[in-house]
Design an enzyme around this catalytic site. Structure first.
Site, short mmCIF file in Angstrom:
data_model
loop_
_atom_site.label_atom_id
_atom_site.label_comp_id
_atom_site.label_asym_id
_atom_site.label_seq_id
_atom_site.Cartn_x
_atom_site.Cartn_y
_atom_site.Cartn_z
CG ASP A 1 -8.54 1.69 4.88
OD1 ASP A 1 -9.59 1.71 4.21
OD2 ASP A 1 -7.42 1.43 4.39
CG HIS B 1 -13.33 8.11 1.38
ND1 HIS B 1 -12.98 8.39 0.08
CD2 HIS B 1 -12.14 7.91 2.03
CE1 HIS B 1 -11.67 8.36 -0.06
NE2 HIS B 1 -11.13 8.06 1.11
CB SER C 1 -9.16 9.76 15.52
OG SER C 1 -9.99 10.31 16.51
#
Length: 261
Positions: free
Chosen positions: A86, A142, A226
């Site tokens: 995300d 992911h 980050s």
């Protein structure tokens, strides 16, 4: 002058001791006091969280939270390459034959980013994708595609911020910050998933240790906002043309199409 002053301030405050203190605080029960304020200031979507806000005992637990089952769907198309996080889409484009690319007016070296010429040479003429995670985002990472893990390695030490100021004034944060890299071979083509550490809290926890990985599978988590950089070998993908800088992305959303050999 601004660049010099910015870097000086970062060097003075971004030492190991400062990072250690902040990390210990985030992992302590004392940090739970500021969780409600943190969630409010950063507008964290509490409806998606696996647990109720009051069940998180530390800021670290909140940073690394999981989501409720079914809140992120992985694009089902076999040729789809998906967003690993995300975050906010920053940019994509070609990697020059010189093994460099430009983003936000700054040139980055793939040799610096990956640590040596041999690794970098695989991506000459390929494609890069950059996605920024703010402190409000879900911090788990992911896999954007399925394949075989060929290498895992870490590089760098100190980290500059990866926000707008850091990108403008920092020392090439995407290729000089602490970073954890996973390279994956997918149908004979190579991809590098570069997880870039943020200022103060460099920790990137690897969760995936097996030799194979499936698209959408959880691989790691950041302990604070980050950036992720994806590097694709030449002729491997075609990025979705409608992607625009500043666009919000979610894990599993299609960002590119695999090209057939």
């Amino acid at each position: 002058m601004r660049r010099t002053l910015y870097r000086l301030m970062i060097e003075l405050t971004n030492g190991r001791f400062t990072s250690y203190i902040l990390r210990k605080f985030a992992q302590s029960r004392f940090s739970s006091i500021i969780i409600p304020s943190y969630a409010k200031v950063f507008q964290i979507n509490q409806d998606e969280m696996e647990k109720d806000l009051k069940e998180y005992r530390t800021l670290h637990e909140l940073f690394t939270r999981k989501l409720k089952e079914g809140k992120r769907m992985i694009h089902a198309e076999a040729a789809a390459v998906v967003s690993p996080v995300d975050g906010i889409f920053a940019d994509f484009g070609p990697i020059e034959e010189s093994k460099t690319f430009d983003i936000k007016g700054k040139r980055y070296s793939i040799v610096d980013m990956l640590g040596n010429e041999e690794r970098a040479s695989r991506y000459a003429g390929g494609t890069y994708v950059v996605i920024y995670l703010s402190p409000s985002h879900y911090h788990r990472i992911h896999s954007p595609l399925s394949g075989t893990v060929t290498e895992r390695f870490e590089l760098g030490g100190k980290s500059y911020p990866v926000n707008a100021a850091g990108m403008k004034y920092g020392k090439e944060p995407l290729s000089k910050n602490y970073r954890s890299v996973t390279e994956v071979d997918s149908e004979g083509k190579r991809m590098a998933l570069v997880k870039v550490g943020a200022m103060f809290v460099n920790s990137i926890e690897l969760l995936h240790k097996r030799n194979t990985v499936q698209k959408g599978e959880e691989m790691a988590y950041f302990t604070f906002g980050s950036t992720v950089v994806l590097l694709f070998e030449k002729g491997m993908i075609e990025a979705v043309s409608t992607l625009t800088s500043g666009q919000e992305l979610r894990v599993g959303e299609k960002i590119a199409t695999r090209l057939t050999s």
